[in-house]
Design a protein around this motif. Structure first.
Motif, PDB file in Angstrom:
ATOM      1  N   VAL A  16      28.098   6.830  10.911  1.00  0.00           N
ATOM      2  CA  VAL A  16      28.883   5.788  10.461  1.00  0.00           C
ATOM      3  C   VAL A  16      29.720   5.996   9.333  1.00  0.00           C
ATOM      4  CG1 VAL A  16      26.531   4.208  10.437  1.00  0.00           C
ATOM      5  CG2 VAL A  16      27.391   5.609   8.266  1.00  0.00           C
ATOM      6  N   TRP A  17      29.654   7.477   9.114  1.00  0.00           N
ATOM      7  CA  TRP A  17      31.550   8.059   8.262  1.00  0.00           C
ATOM      8  C   TRP A  17      30.906   9.990   8.229  1.00  0.00           C
ATOM      9  CZ3 TRP A  17      31.523  11.096   4.208  1.00  0.00           C
ATOM     10  CH2 TRP A  17      32.944  11.427   3.432  1.00  0.00           C
ATOM     11  N   ARG A  18      32.347   9.788   8.296  1.00  0.00           N
ATOM     12  CA  ARG A  18      32.601  10.913   7.912  1.00  0.00           C
ATOM     13  C   ARG A  18      32.997  11.994   7.040  1.00  0.00           C
ATOM     14  NH1 ARG A  18      33.787   9.333  12.761  1.00  0.00           N
ATOM     15  NH2 ARG A  18      31.816  10.390  13.830  1.00  0.00           N
ATOM     16  N   ALA A  19      34.054  13.255   6.455  1.00  0.00           N
ATOM     17  CA  ALA A  19      34.226  13.745   5.577  1.00  0.00           C
ATOM     18  C   ALA A  19      35.848  14.032   5.927  1.00  0.00           C
ATOM     19  CB  ALA A  19      33.978  15.173   4.912  1.00  0.00           C
ATOM     20  N   THR A  20      35.889  14.608   7.609  1.00  0.00           N
ATOM     21  CA  THR A  20      36.518  14.712   8.505  1.00  0.00           C
ATOM     22  C   THR A  20      36.541  14.325   9.860  1.00  0.00           C
ATOM     23  OG1 THR A  20      38.288  16.450   8.610  1.00  0.00           O
ATOM     24  CG2 THR A  20      36.222  16.987   8.188  1.00  0.00           C
ATOM     25  N   PRO A  21      37.702  14.602  10.882  1.00  0.00           N
ATOM     26  CA  PRO A  21      37.104  14.354  12.370  1.00  0.00           C
ATOM     27  C   PRO A  21      37.157  15.872  12.429  1.00  0.00           C
ATOM     28  CG  PRO A  21      39.609  14.243  11.521  1.00  0.00           C
ATOM     29  CD  PRO A  21      39.355  14.566  10.394  1.00  0.00           C
ATOM     30  N   ARG A  22      37.456  17.023  11.702  1.00  0.00           N
ATOM     31  CA  ARG A  22      37.654  18.406  12.411  1.00  0.00           C
ATOM     32  C   ARG A  22      36.217  19.137  12.180  1.00  0.00           C
ATOM     33  NH1 ARG A  22      38.585  23.467   7.913  1.00  0.00           N
ATOM     34  NH2 ARG A  22      37.373  24.839   9.811  1.00  0.00           N
ATOM     35  N   PRO A  23      35.939  19.030  13.722  1.00  0.00           N
ATOM     36  CA  PRO A  23      34.461  19.542  13.680  1.00  0.00           C
ATOM     37  C   PRO A  23      34.108  20.881  12.662  1.00  0.00           C
ATOM     38  CG  PRO A  23      35.291  20.008  15.365  1.00  0.00           C
ATOM     39  CD  PRO A  23      36.087  19.161  14.728  1.00  0.00           C
ATOM     40  N   VAL A  24      32.625  20.844  12.662  1.00  0.00           N
ATOM     41  CA  VAL A  24      31.848  22.035  11.284  1.00  0.00           C
ATOM     42  C   VAL A  24      31.482  22.473  12.446  1.00  0.00           C
ATOM     43  CG1 VAL A  24      32.750  21.195   9.252  1.00  0.00           C
ATOM     44  CG2 VAL A  24      30.798  20.834  10.042  1.00  0.00           C
ATOM     45  N   ARG A  25      30.999  24.189  12.194  1.00  0.00           N
ATOM     46  CA  ARG A  25      30.255  24.502  13.363  1.00  0.00           C
ATOM     47  C   ARG A  25      28.787  24.781  12.344  1.00  0.00           C
ATOM     48  NH1 ARG A  25      34.687  28.914  13.682  1.00  0.00           N
ATOM     49  NH2 ARG A  25      35.308  27.624  11.403  1.00  0.00           N
ATOM     50  N   LEU A  26      27.608  25.211  13.378  1.00  0.00           N
ATOM     51  CA  LEU A  26      26.280  24.765  12.380  1.00  0.00           C
ATOM     52  C   LEU A  26      26.785  26.581  11.160  1.00  0.00           C
ATOM     53  CD1 LEU A  26      23.428  25.347  13.361  1.00  0.00           C
ATOM     54  CD2 LEU A  26      23.499  27.123  14.668  1.00  0.00           C
ATOM     55  N   GLY A  27      25.533  26.124  10.125  1.00  0.00           N
ATOM     56  CA  GLY A  27      26.111  26.789   9.046  1.00  0.00           C
ATOM     57  C   GLY A  27      26.596  26.524   8.548  1.00  0.00           C
ATOM     58  N   ALA A  28      27.382  25.325   8.671  1.00  0.00           N
ATOM     59  CA  ALA A  28      29.201  24.437   7.667  1.00  0.00           C
ATOM     60  C   ALA A  28      27.166  24.097   6.316  1.00  0.00           C
ATOM     61  CB  ALA A  28      29.037  23.839   8.058  1.00  0.00           C
ATOM     62  N   TYR A  29      28.616  24.016   5.794  1.00  0.00           N
ATOM     63  CA  TYR A  29      27.475  23.622   3.845  1.00  0.00           C
ATOM     64  C   TYR A  29      28.693  22.465   3.297  1.00  0.00           C
ATOM     65  CZ  TYR A  29      29.603  27.206   1.777  1.00  0.00           C
ATOM     66  OH  TYR A  29      30.398  28.369   1.159  1.00  0.00           O
ATOM     67  N   LEU A  30      27.778  21.779   2.093  1.00  0.00           N
ATOM     68  CA  LEU A  30      27.806  21.038   1.850  1.00  0.00           C
ATOM     69  C   LEU A  30      27.279  21.104   0.560  1.00  0.00           C
ATOM     70  CD1 LEU A  30      29.839  18.089   1.480  1.00  0.00           C
ATOM     71  CD2 LEU A  30      27.766  17.040   2.073  1.00  0.00           C
TER      72      LEU A  30
END
Length: 130
Positions: A16-30
């Motif tokens: 329902v929400w995303r920080a950015t439309p740019r996809p991140v890859r496996l292993g990305a972190y917040l």
């Protein structure tokens, strides 16, 4: 789990929400950093997005029952909230204010900006098609 990953969809979750439309890859972190910024980095550590709340006195981050992600000072002053940054969906209680807009994604699988957007102006609401 990466943000907005295919795995989250397969488990019955709805994005329902995303920080950015740019996809991140496996292993990305917040990371909610020691200086109070919420930062998204890709798997290789490269910067993707942040709330911009570094050194503003942020002491806590809360995901409210409404779905609103909130960053506050220790006295409860609001510094940032996801409800002020809509993407392609509105949740109950979320308000679109003048200058805000919703942008459709191309498809449920392709989160790139789509062909329609809804923008709130000072005296109207406008639906655009690109």
């Amino acid at each position: 789990m990466p943000i907005d990953s295919p795995d989250s969809q397969s488990q019955g979750a709805t994005v329902v929400w995303r920080a950015t439309p740019r996809p991140v890859r496996l292993g990305a972190y917040l990371n909610f950093t020691i200086d109070g910024d919420l930062v998204l980095r890709d798997f290789d550590g490269s910067f993707v997005w942040s709330t911009g709340t570094a050194n503003a006195g942020a002491q806590m981050m809360t995901l409210e029952s409404s779905g609103n992600l909130v960053i506050q000072t220790d006295s409860g002053s609001l510094l940032w909230q996801s409800f002020d940054h809509p993407t392609d969906a509105l949740l109950p209680g979320q308000i679109l204010k003048p200058g805000m807009k919703l942008v459709a994604t191309k498809t449920n699988e392709n989160k790139e900006p789509g062909y329609f957007s809804l923008e709130v102006k000072l005296s109207s609401v406008v639906l655009y098609s690109t």
